[in-house]
Design an enzyme around this catalytic site. Structure first.
Site, mmCIF file in Angstrom:
data_model
loop_
_atom_site.group_PDB
_atom_site.id
_atom_site.type_symbol
_atom_site.label_atom_id
_atom_site.label_comp_id
_atom_site.label_asym_id
_atom_site.label_seq_id
_atom_site.Cartn_x
_atom_site.Cartn_y
_atom_site.Cartn_z
ATOM 1 N N SER A 129 -1.588 4.427 6.408
ATOM 2 C CA SER A 129 -1.193 3.078 6.809
ATOM 3 C C SER A 129 -0.677 2.257 5.635
ATOM 4 O O SER A 129 -1.044 2.493 4.486
ATOM 5 C CB SER A 129 -2.399 2.365 7.433
ATOM 6 O OG SER A 129 -2.099 1.000 7.642
ATOM 7 N N GLY A 130 0.139 1.276 5.943
ATOM 8 C CA GLY A 130 0.586 0.311 4.945
ATOM 9 C C GLY A 130 -0.437 -0.783 4.727
ATOM 10 O O GLY A 130 -0.220 -1.686 3.909
ATOM 11 N N ASP A 131 -1.539 -0.734 5.471
ATOM 12 C CA ASP A 131 -2.587 -1.727 5.274
ATOM 13 C C ASP A 131 -3.941 -1.021 5.377
ATOM 14 O O ASP A 131 -4.003 0.203 5.235
ATOM 15 C CB ASP A 131 -2.421 -2.867 6.295
ATOM 16 C CG ASP A 131 -2.820 -4.214 5.714
ATOM 17 O OD1 ASP A 131 -3.941 -4.302 5.184
ATOM 18 O OD2 ASP A 131 -2.028 -5.167 5.780
ATOM 19 N N ASP A 132 -5.030 -1.757 5.609
ATOM 20 C CA ASP A 132 -6.343 -1.121 5.620
ATOM 21 C C ASP A 132 -6.417 -0.026 6.691
ATOM 22 O O ASP A 132 -5.953 -0.206 7.809
ATOM 23 C CB ASP A 132 -7.425 -2.159 5.923
ATOM 24 C CG ASP A 132 -7.413 -3.297 4.919
ATOM 25 O OD1 ASP A 132 -7.214 -3.044 3.710
ATOM 26 O OD2 ASP A 132 -7.589 -4.461 5.338
ATOM 27 N N SER A 162 -3.892 4.962 1.977
ATOM 28 C CA SER A 162 -3.498 3.555 2.085
ATOM 29 C C SER A 162 -3.166 3.001 0.697
ATOM 30 O O SER A 162 -3.970 2.280 0.098
ATOM 31 C CB SER A 162 -4.646 2.765 2.731
ATOM 32 O OG SER A 162 -4.388 1.389 2.678
#
Ligand SMILES: *[C@@H]1O[C@H](CO)[C@@H](O)[C@H](O)[C@H]1NC(C)=O
Ligand SMILES: *[C@@H]1O[C@H](CO)[C@@H](O)[C@H](O)[C@H]1NC(C)=O
Ligand SMILES: *[C@@H]1O[C@H](CO)[C@@H](O)[C@H](O)[C@H]1NC(C)=O
Ligand SMILES: *[C@@H]1O[C@H](CO)[C@@H](O)[C@H](O)[C@H]1NC(C)=O
Ligand SMILES: *[C@@H]1O[C@H](CO)[C@@H](O)[C@H](O)[C@H]1NC(C)=O
Length: 474
Positions: free
Chosen positions: A246-249, A280
Site C-alpha cells: 500500500s501507499g499508506d498504512d 508500505s
C-alpha cells in the site's frame, strides 16, 4: 434465483456421484453462516462484459434476496466475468456476497455512481474535504451476519482517476472507500483480492465481531491514503493471514477525530492481528491513530513480516485528540528495510478544524513490544511523547536491530541523524531488556519479558463453517 436454487437442491439429492456432476463446479468456502437461498447476478440482468453498468442488477438482486433473510438467509454469486458497478448497499441481514475466483468487480470511475452521504459522526467531516463524502463501493449499515467473500475473486477500485483528482485538489468531496460497513455485527470480509481503491480498502466502522482474513490488498506504493484494513471504533475484531502492499498504512487502527471522536466516544477494543505481510514504503505496517479520539485499547499483534516499510507499529496522536491508546501488545515482528523500527509521534497534528480542545490530551500507556528482529533499519526508535503528557509504560524486550550500512541519497538526512542517535526519545517512560542497539536513557535496562496476554479473545475462537454451492451448468 428459483431455477438456480432448485437445480442446486436436485444436485444435492442426486443418488450417485455421476449425477452429482450436473454442475461444472462445486465450490466450498468458509463462512460465518451458510445460506439457504442462492442467486446469480445474471438472474437479475447482470452483464459481465466490463462495460455494462451492473449497479441496478446488483441492487435488485440484493433487494429480492433480502426478502428471505429471515428464512435461512441468501447469497448472491458474482460469476466469472468483469462486472462494472457503482456504489451499492448490502441492505440485508444474513447475507453473503460471493465473488467467484474468475470474477472481477470493477468500480465505476464516474462520481455520479457514488451517492453523497454524511460524514461519519466520529469524524465531523470527510477526510479529503469538509462536508459530505462519496458512498463507498460496497456499503452497509445496521446489519447482522454479513459475509463478503469469494474464491480469491477481485474487487478493483480503478482508483487512478480519483488519485489524480485528489492530487490536483479537484475533489469537492471525500473519495469513496472500497468496502465500508457501519453499525453492524457478525461481519466477515475474506478470501478476496482488493486492489486500487480510491482511498482506504476495508473500513469496518462502529461494528462488533468482525473477521477479516485471507485478503490480498494491492495498491501502488506512491498513492496516498490507500490504507489496507482500518478497523474504526470496532469491538472484537480479528485480522488474519493477509498480504498488503500500500501507499499508506497496511493496517490503521482508528476511533474518530478530535472533538467529534471524543463526543461520539466509541473505542476500538479487543483487536487481534496475526499473520500479516506488509510492504508500505511511505507508511506504517500497523498504525494506531492518528484518529484515536474514541480510544484504542487491547490490541494484540503477532507474526508480522514487514518489508520495505517506513515504520513497524506506530503510534500517531496529538494534543486535541483526547482519549487513550493503551494495553498494546506486539510480538514476533520481522522487519527488513525500514526507516523506523519503533516510532511514536505525539505531534502528529492534522486536526479536522479549529474547534479541537487544546486541553484534550491523549493518554498513551502500557505499550509492549517483544521478540522482534530488524535488518537494514535506519532509525531504531523515534519515541516522542507530549510535553507535560508523557507516554508511559513502554516496554521493549528481546529485540535485535541491524542498522543500515549504505547511505541512500533520498535518506541522507535521516542517516546523518541516525549516526548520532539510533534512538531519539523525549517525554516517554518505560523499560527495555536485551535490546540491541542499546535504547535511549528513558528506557533503562531491566530484566523483563514484556507482556503479551495469555488468554485468547472470543473472536479468535470463532470457527467458520464450510459452505458449498453448485455452480455453473454443464
Ligand atoms: C441504523 O439504526 C439507527 C438506530 O436504530 C437508526 O437511527 C438509523 O437510521 C439506522 N440507519 C440506517 C441506514 O438504517
Ligand atoms: C489471490 O490472488 C492474488 C492476485 O491474483 C494472488 O497474488 C494471490 O496469491 C492469490 N491468493 C491466494 C490465496 O490464492
Ligand atoms: C537497505 O535499505 C535501502 C533503503 O533504505 C535499500 O535501498 C537497500 O536496497 C536495502 N538493502 C538491502 C540489502 O535490503
Ligand atoms: C527472542 O525473539 C526471537 C524472535 O525474534 C524468538 O525466536 C526467541 O524465542 C525470543 N527469545 C525469548 C527468550 O523469548
Ligand atoms: C529528536 O527528536 C526531537 C523532537 O522531535 C527533535 O527536535 C530532535 O531534532 C531529534 N534529534 C535528533 C538528533 O534527531
Amino acid at each position: 434465483m428459483d431455477n438456480f436454487f432448485v437445480c442446486f437442491l436436485l444436485g444435492l439429492i442426486c443418488l450417485n456421484l455421476a449425477e452429482c456432476r450436473s454442475y461444472a463446479e462445486q465450490i466450498q468456502f468458509p463462512a460465518l453462516n451458510c445460506r439457504k437461498h442462492t442467486a446469480i447476478l445474471t438472474d437479475f440482468g447482470g452483464k459481465g462484459d466490463g462495460k455494462t453498468l451492473n449497479t441496478n442488477a446488483i441492487k435488485s438482486a440484493i433487494a429480492s434476496l433480502s426478502k428471505v433473510a429471515s428464512d435461512g438467509g441468501a447469497q448472491l454469486i458474482v460469476p466469472p466475468g468483469k462486472w462494472l458497478t457503482g456504489s451499492f448497499n448490502l441492505i440485508s441481514d444474513h447475507f453473503t456476497l460471493y465473488i467467484h475466483k474468475d470474477a472481477i468487480l470493477l468500480a465505476s470511475q464516474e462520481e455520479s455512481d457514488y451517492p453523497l452521504i454524511d460524514p461519519l459522526p466520529s469524524y465531523g467531516r470527510g477526510r479529503d474535504a469538509v462536508g459530505k463524502r462519496y458512498a463507498s463501493l460496497i456499503t452497509g449499515t445496521n446489519l447482522t451476519d454479513v459475509v463478503i467473500t469469494g474464491g480469491n475473486g477481485t474487487i478493483d477500485g480503478q482508483g487512478a482517476i480519483w488519485w489524480q483528482k485528489f492530487k490536483s485538489k479537484k475533489l469537492k468531496y471525500t473519495r469513496p472507500y472500497l468496502i465500508e460497513i457501519l453499525f453492524s455485527n457478525q461481519l466477515q470480509i475474506s478470501h478476496l483480492t482488493l486492489t486500487n481503491s480510491p482511498s482506504w480498502h476495508v473500513h469496518p466502522t462502529y461494528c462488533r465481531d468482525v473477521i477479516v482474513e485471507r485478503l490480498t490488498i494491492i495498491a501502488p506504493v506512491t498513492v496516498p491514503n490507500t490504507d489496507g484494513i482500518n478497523p474504526d471504533s470496532c469491538i472484537n475484531t480479528r485480522i488474519r493471514d493477509s498480504y498488503i502492499v500500500s501507499g499508506d498504512d497496511c493496517i490503521a487502527v482508528k476511533s474518530g477525530w478530535d472533538q467529534y471522536g471524543i463526543k461520539f466516544g466509541m473505542p476500538t477494543q479487543h483487536l487481534s492481528i496475526k499473520g500479516i505481510t506488509c510492504i508500505s514504503p511511505k507508511s506504517a505496517v500497523i498504525a494506531l491513530g492518528s484518529e484515536m479520539s474514541g480510544g484504542i485499547q487491547d490490541v494484540r499483534a503477532e507474526e508480522i513480516v514487514a518489508i520495505n516499510s517506513e515504520s513497524g507499529v506506530r503510534i500517531k496522536t496529538a494534543v486535541g485528540r483526547g482519549a487513550y491508546v493503551k494495553d498494546i501488545y506486539v510480538r514476533n515482528i520481522n522487519m527488513n528495510t525500514m526507516k523506523y523500527a519503533f516510532w511514536m509521534s505525539g505531534n502528529y497534528g492534522s486536526h479536522p478544524d479549529d474547534g479541537y480542545d487544546p486541553k484534550a490530551l491523549p493518554e498513551i500507556k502500557n505499550i509492549n513490544f517483544r521478540d522482534a528482529v530488524g535488518k537494514n533499519v535506519t532509525i531504531v526508535g523515534d519515541l516522542i511523547g507530549i510535553e507535560g503528557d508523557p507516554f508511559t509504560g513502554i516496554c521493549i524486550s528481546n529485540v535485535t536491530v541491524e542498522l543500515a550500512k549504505k547511505k541512500v541519497v533520498e535518506e541522507l538526512d535521516l542517516f546523518e541523524k541516525a549516526k548520532k542517535l539510533p534512538w531519539n526519545c523525549s517525554d516517554i517512560g518505560g523499560v527495555s531488556s536485551r535490546v540491541t542497539p542499546t535504547p535511549c536513557g528513558l528506557l533503562p535496562e531491566k530484566e523483563v519479558d514484556c507482556a503479551f496476554p495469555s488468554d485468547v479473545l472470543p473472536i479468535d475462537n470463532v470457527v467458520l463453517k464450510t459452505c458449498s454451492i453448485g455452480f455453473g451448468k454443464k
